[in-house]
Motif scaffolding. Sequence first.
Motif, PDB file in Angstrom:
ATOM      1  N   THR A   1       0.824  -1.207   0.000  1.00 28.57           N
ATOM      2  CA  THR A   1       0.000   0.000   0.000  1.00 28.57           C
ATOM      3  C   THR A   1       0.862   1.263   0.000  1.00 28.57           C
TER       4      THR A   1
ATOM      5  N   ALA B   1      -7.168   0.478  -3.441  1.00 27.16           N
ATOM      6  CA  ALA B   1      -6.188  -0.569  -3.147  1.00 27.16           C
ATOM      7  C   ALA B   1      -6.696  -1.924  -3.641  1.00 27.16           C
TER       8      ALA B   1
ATOM      9  N   ILE C   1      -6.197   3.064   4.167  1.00 27.20           N
ATOM     10  CA  ILE C   1      -6.121   2.324   2.908  1.00 27.20           C
ATOM     11  C   ILE C   1      -7.390   2.625   2.119  1.00 27.20           C
TER      12      ILE C   1
END
Length: 228
Positions: A134, A157, A153
């Motif tokens: 990430t 992603a 996140i």
Amino acid sequence: MTMKMTTRALVGGVALSGATLAMALGSIDRAQAATIVLGNTGTGTYSITSAPAGATTTVAIVPNGAFPIGPWFNNTTASSWIGPNTAQTVSPTGNYTYSTTFDLTGLIASTAQISGNWAGDNSGVSILLNGSSTGITANAGGVNFGGFTGFSIANTANFLSGVNTLAFTINNLDDGQGPNPTGFRAELAGTADSTAIPEPSDIMGTAIAFGSVVLLKRNLTKKKSISN
């Protein structure tokens, strides 16, 4: 002239009811935010999936009052420090990866997002989602055990439908005095959209709107026949 006005009114009524029908159908298929079931360290299930040679990979909770909590900030009811079962003493230097899983079955993976806090002895090297980095780090090359570092996140992603793996890599630095303690801590939260199950009122509203369209079209056909 009166007949033309009536026809226009009916056409407008059909259009309006069509819009009502579309709105009712849209309400049935609307998305709703749902909570992703995630576990914090100390309460969720974590495993050490990668460690330096000679390191123990059995996860243990480091309790308050045990070394090295003191430099490490205290555990709470929300989360605890975890590490190799030698965490209270010493562990080889190098990278340790802690992994956990979560399930997006029934949720829309492309809308998922996770936020949280993490800490480690010594620093956070990376957070990986389903094996993809990430790009998130925490105090690389320094220390990260005096307090949490926040992270997020986004839904861009690598979230997958079904079971996902979230992994945190912590580096245990060589302090020049040989092996030393290492540990990891995280608190997580997340959401993803789910498709709502239609409410009875949604179904009834759709039926009424559809019936109105049918009746208006039938009346319009009759009026046109009379005018001809």
